[in-house]
Write a protein that holds these residues in place. Structure first.
Motif, short mmCIF file in Angstrom:
data_model
loop_
_atom_site.label_atom_id
_atom_site.label_comp_id
_atom_site.label_asym_id
_atom_site.label_seq_id
_atom_site.Cartn_x
_atom_site.Cartn_y
_atom_site.Cartn_z
N SER A 183 54.40 21.64 -14.23
CA SER A 183 54.65 22.51 -15.38
C SER A 183 55.45 21.83 -16.49
CB SER A 183 55.36 23.79 -14.95
OG SER A 183 56.65 23.48 -14.45
N VAL A 184 56.05 20.67 -16.22
CA VAL A 184 56.87 19.99 -17.23
C VAL A 184 56.36 18.59 -17.57
CG1 VAL A 184 58.96 21.35 -16.81
CG2 VAL A 184 58.56 19.26 -15.49
N VAL A 185 55.10 18.31 -17.26
CA VAL A 185 54.51 17.00 -17.58
C VAL A 185 54.35 16.89 -19.10
CG1 VAL A 185 52.39 15.64 -17.40
CG2 VAL A 185 53.36 16.72 -15.38
N CYS A 186 54.71 15.74 -19.64
CA CYS A 186 54.54 15.48 -21.07
C CYS A 186 53.05 15.47 -21.39
CB CYS A 186 55.16 14.13 -21.43
SG CYS A 186 54.78 13.59 -23.10
N PRO A 187 52.59 16.33 -22.29
CA PRO A 187 51.16 16.39 -22.59
C PRO A 187 50.64 15.10 -23.23
CG PRO A 187 52.38 17.85 -24.06
CD PRO A 187 53.35 17.33 -23.04
N ASP A 188 51.48 14.40 -23.99
CA ASP A 188 51.05 13.16 -24.63
C ASP A 188 50.88 12.04 -23.59
OD1 ASP A 188 51.03 14.39 -27.15
OD2 ASP A 188 53.13 13.87 -27.49
N CYS A 189 51.84 11.92 -22.66
CA CYS A 189 51.70 10.92 -21.59
C CYS A 189 50.50 11.25 -20.72
CB CYS A 189 52.97 10.87 -20.74
SG CYS A 189 54.39 10.11 -21.56
N ASP A 190 50.31 12.53 -20.42
CA ASP A 190 49.20 12.94 -19.59
C ASP A 190 47.87 12.59 -20.22
OD1 ASP A 190 48.24 14.14 -17.17
OD2 ASP A 190 47.79 15.97 -18.28
N ALA A 191 47.77 12.78 -21.53
CA ALA A 191 46.53 12.48 -22.24
C ALA A 191 46.21 10.98 -22.15
CB ALA A 191 46.63 12.90 -23.71
N VAL A 192 47.21 10.14 -22.24
CA VAL A 192 47.00 8.69 -22.12
C VAL A 192 46.60 8.33 -20.70
CG1 VAL A 192 48.09 6.43 -22.28
CG2 VAL A 192 48.56 8.15 -24.02
N MET A 193 47.21 8.96 -19.72
CA MET A 193 46.93 8.64 -18.32
C MET A 193 45.52 9.06 -17.91
SD MET A 193 49.44 6.99 -17.02
CE MET A 193 49.22 7.14 -15.26
N VAL A 194 44.97 10.07 -18.56
CA VAL A 194 43.63 10.55 -18.23
C VAL A 194 42.57 9.57 -18.71
CG1 VAL A 194 41.95 12.38 -18.69
CG2 VAL A 194 44.31 12.96 -18.16
N ILE A 195 42.85 8.87 -19.77
CA ILE A 195 41.86 7.95 -20.37
C ILE A 195 41.58 6.79 -19.46
CG2 ILE A 195 41.43 6.38 -22.28
CD1 ILE A 195 42.98 8.32 -24.04
#
Length: 93
Positions: A81-93
């Motif tokens: 619930s507290v994951v940084c959305p910007d870091c998460d977006a990079v990690m998904v790529i």
């Protein structure tokens, strides 16, 4: 994903009222979970900035490492619930 480290951006220290706490032992809740590249030549050390650009100096390195299993989250699931959305977006790529 061995060149990525999970780091915690912590809130300011808070003492819990239910138990006495010695100075320096305050609870510091996790505000955000970020991903950061490792320092050059140091596979377990955090680099100076997270993937979203925040300074890692005051962040705490997680004991876990990002999952190498396809489809598994890179962060500890208890902090989803507290994951940084910007870091998460990079990690998904």
């Amino acid at each position: 994903m061995s060149d990525i480290v999970v780091v915690y951006e912590l809130d300011k220290p808070t003492a819990t009222r239910s138990s006495p706490v010695s100075p320096g032992e305050e609870e510091r809740p996790v505000r955000r979970v970020h991903a950061a590249p490792t320092a050059p030549g140091m596979p377990t050390a955090t680099g100076p900035r997270t993937l979203c650009g925040k300074d890692t100096f005051a962040m705490e390195t997680a004991r876990c490492s990002p999952s190498e299993h396809r489809g598994a989250p890179w962060y500890p699931t208890e902090y989803a619930s507290v994951v940084c959305p910007d870091c998460d977006a990079v990690m998904v790529i």
